[in-house]
Scaffold this active site. Sequence first.
Site, PDB file in Angstrom:
ATOM      1  N   LYS A  13       0.830  -1.210   0.000  1.00 33.00           N
ATOM      2  CA  LYS A  13       0.000   0.000   0.000  1.00 33.00           C
ATOM      3  C   LYS A  13       0.867   1.264   0.000  1.00 33.00           C
ATOM      4  O   LYS A  13       2.093   1.185   0.189  1.00 33.00           O
ATOM      5  CB  LYS A  13      -0.912  -0.016   1.230  1.00 33.00           C
ATOM      6  CG  LYS A  13      -1.940  -1.134   1.216  1.00 33.00           C
ATOM      7  CD  LYS A  13      -2.771  -1.062   2.483  1.00 33.00           C
ATOM      8  CE  LYS A  13      -3.840  -2.120   2.539  1.00 33.00           C
ATOM      9  NZ  LYS A  13      -4.613  -2.028   3.791  1.00 33.00           N
ATOM     10  N   TYR A  53     -12.520  -2.088  -3.289  1.00 32.98           N
ATOM     11  CA  TYR A  53     -13.122  -2.071  -1.946  1.00 32.98           C
ATOM     12  C   TYR A  53     -14.651  -2.113  -1.983  1.00 32.98           C
ATOM     13  O   TYR A  53     -15.312  -1.749  -1.023  1.00 32.98           O
ATOM     14  CB  TYR A  53     -12.662  -0.831  -1.171  1.00 32.98           C
ATOM     15  CG  TYR A  53     -11.222  -0.897  -0.721  1.00 32.98           C
ATOM     16  CD1 TYR A  53     -10.758  -1.953   0.055  1.00 32.98           C
ATOM     17  CD2 TYR A  53     -10.330   0.109  -1.057  1.00 32.98           C
ATOM     18  CE1 TYR A  53      -9.443  -2.006   0.480  1.00 32.98           C
ATOM     19  CE2 TYR A  53      -9.005   0.064  -0.638  1.00 32.98           C
ATOM     20  CZ  TYR A  53      -8.567  -0.997   0.134  1.00 32.98           C
ATOM     21  OH  TYR A  53      -7.267  -1.043   0.563  1.00 32.98           O
ATOM     22  N   ASN A 116      -1.558  -0.112   7.376  1.00 37.05           N
ATOM     23  CA  ASN A 116      -1.035  -1.428   7.748  1.00 37.05           C
ATOM     24  C   ASN A 116      -0.152  -2.050   6.674  1.00 37.05           C
ATOM     25  O   ASN A 116       0.031  -3.252   6.621  1.00 37.05           O
ATOM     26  CB  ASN A 116      -2.163  -2.367   8.173  1.00 37.05           C
ATOM     27  CG  ASN A 116      -3.159  -2.639   7.070  1.00 37.05           C
ATOM     28  OD1 ASN A 116      -2.960  -2.269   5.920  1.00 37.05           O
ATOM     29  ND2 ASN A 116      -4.238  -3.301   7.428  1.00 37.05           N
ATOM     30  N   HIS A 119      -1.756  -5.307   1.524  1.00 41.21           N
ATOM     31  CA  HIS A 119      -3.056  -5.964   1.313  1.00 41.21           C
ATOM     32  C   HIS A 119      -2.774  -7.337   0.730  1.00 41.21           C
ATOM     33  O   HIS A 119      -1.889  -7.497  -0.114  1.00 41.21           O
ATOM     34  CB  HIS A 119      -3.920  -5.173   0.322  1.00 41.21           C
ATOM     35  CG  HIS A 119      -5.088  -5.967  -0.181  1.00 41.21           C
ATOM     36  ND1 HIS A 119      -6.268  -6.057   0.519  1.00 41.21           N
ATOM     37  CD2 HIS A 119      -5.236  -6.738  -1.283  1.00 41.21           C
ATOM     38  CE1 HIS A 119      -7.104  -6.841  -0.155  1.00 41.21           C
ATOM     39  NE2 HIS A 119      -6.493  -7.271  -1.243  1.00 41.21           N
ATOM     40  N   GLU A 132      -9.507 -10.130  -7.600  1.00 40.38           N
ATOM     41  CA  GLU A 132      -8.505  -9.080  -7.420  1.00 40.38           C
ATOM     42  C   GLU A 132      -7.420  -9.143  -8.492  1.00 40.38           C
ATOM     43  O   GLU A 132      -6.975  -8.102  -8.980  1.00 40.38           O
ATOM     44  CB  GLU A 132      -7.911  -9.156  -6.012  1.00 40.38           C
ATOM     45  CG  GLU A 132      -8.937  -8.777  -4.965  1.00 40.38           C
ATOM     46  CD  GLU A 132      -8.402  -8.786  -3.556  1.00 40.38           C
ATOM     47  OE1 GLU A 132      -8.932  -8.018  -2.740  1.00 40.38           O
ATOM     48  OE2 GLU A 132      -7.468  -9.545  -3.243  1.00 40.38           O
TER      49      GLU A 132
END
Length: 159
Positions: A13, A53, A116, A119, A132
């Site tokens: 990310k 998302y 975080n 992904h 994805e």
Amino acid sequence: MSHHDERTFVMVKPDGVQRGLIGEIVSRFEQRGLKLVGAKFMQIDEELAHEHYGEHEGKPFFEGLVEFITSGPVFAMVWEGADATHQVRNMVGETDPAESPPGTIRGDFGLDLGHNVIHASAHDDEGANEREIDLFFDSEELVDWGLDAATWIYEDEDH
């Protein structure tokens, strides 16, 4: 690709990119014995972020997810190996880095739920990998190749 192998989607990310963690993260997956079959450094636009998302649309944190994932470049990857999704999820750790043990990517590099670092496709969501991968990669961007070290990684000769 062997019938025992699967492909899984992983993305460093924007916070991981900004912190210079791409090489470290790629190294961890390579050292584990997974095979990189696709990668691209890219900027996600709002349309792709909404598609990625989509299951969170309407939730209070949705706009924050879209804003964050479009805030800077990401490094999208497809990894292949036996039980790759489960292997990757174990290496990544829990969504909340505070719940991730040391040794996991989020346990070692993450401090904040919103930032975080990485992904990875969910192993409990049937079809998440394909969905994805198809969102981020065209089929010609994925490379089928033989990993010569596979005989040293897997006991099974199908790899």
